[in-house]
Design a protein around this motif. Sequence first.
Motif, PDB file in Angstrom:
ATOM      1  N   ASP A   1       0.863  -1.184   0.000  1.00  0.00           N
ATOM      2  CA  ASP A   1       0.000   0.000   0.000  1.00  0.00           C
ATOM      3  C   ASP A   1       0.894   1.226   0.000  1.00  0.00           C
ATOM      4  OD1 ASP A   1      -2.097   1.767   0.142  1.00  0.00           O
ATOM      5  OD2 ASP A   1      -2.817   1.137   2.108  1.00  0.00           O
ATOM      6  N   ILE A   2       0.501   2.237  -0.746  1.00  0.00           N
ATOM      7  CA  ILE A   2       1.248   3.499  -0.805  1.00  0.00           C
ATOM      8  C   ILE A   2       1.440   4.086   0.589  1.00  0.00           C
ATOM      9  CG2 ILE A   2       1.245   5.852  -1.722  1.00  0.00           C
ATOM     10  CD1 ILE A   2       1.615   3.583  -3.774  1.00  0.00           C
ATOM     11  N   ALA A   3       0.453   3.893   1.472  1.00  0.00           N
ATOM     12  CA  ALA A   3       0.477   4.487   2.805  1.00  0.00           C
ATOM     13  C   ALA A   3       1.099   3.577   3.857  1.00  0.00           C
ATOM     14  CB  ALA A   3      -0.935   4.877   3.227  1.00  0.00           C
ATOM     15  N   CYS A   4       1.794   2.537   3.433  1.00  0.00           N
ATOM     16  CA  CYS A   4       2.420   1.592   4.367  1.00  0.00           C
ATOM     17  C   CYS A   4       3.908   1.888   4.479  1.00  0.00           C
ATOM     18  CB  CYS A   4       2.191   0.165   3.872  1.00  0.00           C
ATOM     19  SG  CYS A   4       3.273  -1.072   4.611  1.00  0.00           S
ATOM     20  N   PRO A   5       4.370   2.386   5.645  1.00  0.00           N
ATOM     21  CA  PRO A   5       5.789   2.738   5.768  1.00  0.00           C
ATOM     22  C   PRO A   5       6.730   1.556   5.586  1.00  0.00           C
ATOM     23  CG  PRO A   5       4.694   2.798   7.910  1.00  0.00           C
ATOM     24  CD  PRO A   5       3.619   2.669   6.878  1.00  0.00           C
ATOM     25  N   TRP A   6       6.293   0.375   6.023  1.00  0.00           N
ATOM     26  CA  TRP A   6       7.146  -0.807   5.871  1.00  0.00           C
ATOM     27  C   TRP A   6       7.208  -1.268   4.417  1.00  0.00           C
ATOM     28  CZ3 TRP A   6      10.298  -1.670   9.661  1.00  0.00           C
ATOM     29  CH2 TRP A   6       9.940  -1.286  10.961  1.00  0.00           C
ATOM     30  N   CYS A   7       6.201  -0.907   3.625  1.00  0.00           N
ATOM     31  CA  CYS A   7       6.202  -1.291   2.212  1.00  0.00           C
ATOM     32  C   CYS A   7       7.291  -0.551   1.435  1.00  0.00           C
ATOM     33  CB  CYS A   7       4.836  -1.015   1.584  1.00  0.00           C
ATOM     34  SG  CYS A   7       3.524  -2.095   2.214  1.00  0.00           S
ATOM     35  N   TYR A   8       7.478   0.722   1.730  1.00  0.00           N
ATOM     36  CA  TYR A   8       8.524   1.492   1.052  1.00  0.00           C
ATOM     37  C   TYR A   8       9.900   0.963   1.478  1.00  0.00           C
ATOM     38  CZ  TYR A   8      10.401   5.720  -1.251  1.00  0.00           C
ATOM     39  OH  TYR A   8      11.041   6.611  -2.085  1.00  0.00           O
ATOM     40  N   ILE A   9      10.039   0.665   2.759  1.00  0.00           N
ATOM     41  CA  ILE A   9      11.288   0.084   3.242  1.00  0.00           C
ATOM     42  C   ILE A   9      11.527  -1.276   2.579  1.00  0.00           C
ATOM     43  CG2 ILE A   9      12.474  -0.860   5.279  1.00  0.00           C
ATOM     44  CD1 ILE A   9      10.877   1.280   6.924  1.00  0.00           C
ATOM     45  N   GLY A  10      10.462  -2.091   2.498  1.00  0.00           N
ATOM     46  CA  GLY A  10      10.586  -3.399   1.862  1.00  0.00           C
ATOM     47  C   GLY A  10      10.942  -3.289   0.393  1.00  0.00           C
ATOM     48  N   LYS A  11      10.356  -2.316  -0.285  1.00  0.00           N
ATOM     49  CA  LYS A  11      10.669  -2.082  -1.701  1.00  0.00           C
ATOM     50  C   LYS A  11      12.146  -1.760  -1.873  1.00  0.00           C
ATOM     51  CE  LYS A  11       9.468   1.055  -5.539  1.00  0.00           C
ATOM     52  NZ  LYS A  11      10.818   1.623  -5.720  1.00  0.00           N
TER      53      LYS A  11
ATOM     54  N   ALA B   1      13.767   3.312   8.343  1.00  0.00           N
ATOM     55  CA  ALA B   1      13.725   3.877   6.996  1.00  0.00           C
ATOM     56  C   ALA B   1      15.050   4.543   6.648  1.00  0.00           C
ATOM     57  CB  ALA B   1      12.580   4.880   6.882  1.00  0.00           C
ATOM     58  N   ALA B   2      15.616   5.254   7.606  1.00  0.00           N
ATOM     59  CA  ALA B   2      16.898   5.922   7.370  1.00  0.00           C
ATOM     60  C   ALA B   2      17.991   4.903   7.034  1.00  0.00           C
ATOM     61  CB  ALA B   2      17.292   6.737   8.597  1.00  0.00           C
ATOM     62  N   GLU B   3      17.948   3.739   7.674  1.00  0.00           N
ATOM     63  CA  GLU B   3      18.928   2.691   7.373  1.00  0.00           C
ATOM     64  C   GLU B   3      18.776   2.194   5.940  1.00  0.00           C
ATOM     65  OE1 GLU B   3      18.333  -0.320  10.298  1.00  0.00           O
ATOM     66  OE2 GLU B   3      18.995   0.942  11.972  1.00  0.00           O
ATOM     67  N   ALA B   4      17.562   2.320   5.391  1.00  0.00           N
ATOM     68  CA  ALA B   4      17.309   1.918   4.007  1.00  0.00           C
ATOM     69  C   ALA B   4      17.530   3.082   3.033  1.00  0.00           C
ATOM     70  CB  ALA B   4      15.876   1.396   3.862  1.00  0.00           C
ATOM     71  N   GLY B   5      17.986   4.224   3.567  1.00  0.00           N
ATOM     72  CA  GLY B   5      18.259   5.377   2.716  1.00  0.00           C
ATOM     73  C   GLY B   5      17.051   6.263   2.454  1.00  0.00           C
ATOM     74  N   LEU B   6      16.013   6.164   3.305  1.00  0.00           N
ATOM     75  CA  LEU B   6      14.782   6.923   3.111  1.00  0.00           C
ATOM     76  C   LEU B   6      14.593   7.916   4.253  1.00  0.00           C
ATOM     77  CD1 LEU B   6      12.502   3.883   2.186  1.00  0.00           C
ATOM     78  CD2 LEU B   6      13.550   5.503   0.588  1.00  0.00           C
ATOM     79  N   GLU B   7      14.228   9.137   3.928  1.00  0.00           N
ATOM     80  CA  GLU B   7      14.019  10.178   4.945  1.00  0.00           C
ATOM     81  C   GLU B   7      12.533  10.420   5.129  1.00  0.00           C
ATOM     82  OE1 GLU B   7      15.205  14.824   5.959  1.00  0.00           O
ATOM     83  OE2 GLU B   7      15.940  13.885   4.118  1.00  0.00           O
ATOM     84  N   TYR B   8      11.917   9.687   6.065  1.00  0.00           N
ATOM     85  CA  TYR B   8      10.484   9.824   6.310  1.00  0.00           C
ATOM     86  C   TYR B   8      10.191  11.140   7.020  1.00  0.00           C
ATOM     87  CZ  TYR B   8       9.241   5.012   4.985  1.00  0.00           C
ATOM     88  OH  TYR B   8       8.992   3.857   4.296  1.00  0.00           O
ATOM     89  N   ARG B   9       9.074  11.773   6.610  1.00  0.00           N
ATOM     90  CA  ARG B   9       8.649  13.034   7.207  1.00  0.00           C
ATOM     91  C   ARG B   9       7.198  12.907   7.672  1.00  0.00           C
ATOM     92  NH1 ARG B   9      10.937  17.853   5.931  1.00  0.00           N
ATOM     93  NH2 ARG B   9       9.463  18.557   7.532  1.00  0.00           N
ATOM     94  N   PHE B  10       7.011  12.238   8.802  1.00  0.00           N
ATOM     95  CA  PHE B  10       5.655  12.073   9.327  1.00  0.00           C
ATOM     96  C   PHE B  10       5.045  13.402   9.770  1.00  0.00           C
ATOM     97  CE2 PHE B  10       7.246   7.682   9.919  1.00  0.00           C
ATOM     98  CZ  PHE B  10       6.239   7.012   9.242  1.00  0.00           C
ATOM     99  N   ASP B  11       5.901  14.421   9.977  1.00  0.00           N
ATOM    100  CA  ASP B  11       5.389  15.717  10.411  1.00  0.00           C
ATOM    101  C   ASP B  11       4.640  16.453   9.300  1.00  0.00           C
ATOM    102  OD1 ASP B  11       7.972  15.818   9.195  1.00  0.00           O
ATOM    103  OD2 ASP B  11       8.189  17.907   9.814  1.00  0.00           O
ATOM    104  N   ILE B  12       4.926  16.117   8.039  1.00  0.00           N
ATOM    105  CA  ILE B  12       4.238  16.785   6.933  1.00  0.00           C
ATOM    106  C   ILE B  12       3.378  15.819   6.123  1.00  0.00           C
ATOM    107  CG2 ILE B  12       5.992  18.584   6.723  1.00  0.00           C
ATOM    108  CD1 ILE B  12       7.117  17.049   4.294  1.00  0.00           C
TER     109      ILE B  12
ATOM    110  N   PHE C   1       5.687   9.797   1.623  1.00  0.00           N
ATOM    111  CA  PHE C   1       6.451   9.669   2.873  1.00  0.00           C
ATOM    112  C   PHE C   1       7.538  10.719   3.076  1.00  0.00           C
ATOM    113  CE2 PHE C   1       4.777   5.282   2.822  1.00  0.00           C
ATOM    114  CZ  PHE C   1       4.277   5.246   4.105  1.00  0.00           C
ATOM    115  N   THR C   2       8.028  11.322   2.002  1.00  0.00           N
ATOM    116  CA  THR C   2       9.159  12.244   2.180  1.00  0.00           C
ATOM    117  C   THR C   2       8.867  13.685   1.762  1.00  0.00           C
ATOM    118  OG1 THR C   2      10.190  11.948  -0.026  1.00  0.00           O
ATOM    119  CG2 THR C   2      10.656  10.274   1.649  1.00  0.00           C
ATOM    120  N   GLU C   3       7.752  13.911   1.013  1.00  0.00           N
ATOM    121  CA  GLU C   3       7.509  15.242   0.477  1.00  0.00           C
ATOM    122  C   GLU C   3       6.188  15.857   0.917  1.00  0.00           C
ATOM    123  OE1 GLU C   3       7.810  14.906  -3.750  1.00  0.00           O
ATOM    124  OE2 GLU C   3       9.644  13.719  -3.631  1.00  0.00           O
ATOM    125  N   GLY C   4       5.352  15.098   1.609  1.00  0.00           N
ATOM    126  CA  GLY C   4       4.068  15.631   2.048  1.00  0.00           C
ATOM    127  C   GLY C   4       3.079  15.848   0.920  1.00  0.00           C
TER     128      GLY C   4
END
Length: 225
Positions: A12-22, A88-99, A133-136
């Motif tokens: 799912d687009i809205a699944c944080p673990w899915c982006y990490i898994g990808k 996510a950061a360990e996978a090279g992704l900068e999650y921005r839950f604040d936006i 996840f990274t651009e709001g």
Amino acid sequence: MTEPISIDVWSDIACPWCYIGKRNLERGLAAASAGDDAPEVEVVFHSFELSPDTPVDFDGDEYDFLADHKGMGREQVEQMLKRVTGVAAEAGLEYRFDILKHTNTVKAHELLHFAKEHGRQHEMEERLMAGYFTEGRHVGRIDELVALAEEVGLDAASAREALESDRYLPAVRADQAQASAYGISGVPFFVIDGKYGVSGAQPPEAFAQIARQVWDEHRAAVAAS
């Protein structure tokens, strides 16, 4: 001739673990291809909605949604999202839950099927997840989805028509029915060659190992035929 390995990914687009898994899958396949006789792999993404009852314009942030949806206290939600952000950061992704703009994802899934038909599914999957996840970016609204589609080289007018007509909604529902048939209750879920199921955002080395294993099985089958 050895047939490519098929990897079907329910996410799912809205699944944080899915982006990490990808991202971990991509890294694992890159590692597996580093040696001689690299595996040939075909990856296809499939639709799964974690929260289909979510409104397009959710009144609140991700913390509010999780506190309400999972019955957790806000402090507990903050700790959970901090942990996910670290992974996510360990996978090279900068999650921005604040936006992040929590929303319904069915239209995003319809867009992925449109993109698949036009040979851009992988690019669209990446653009949607990065936007969310990274651009709001608001991936529940058609205008925003059309803009993202255009960014990956898809025709804006055709994308808009596809989304407004619900033309790909049956394809989304077919993916969800297949997930149910497989017994998939959470994502990400990876089906390797139609016979191996891998659940969760596994580390890259796990994906590399199974890719090599299945590729060896393919070669053995060719040699025996």
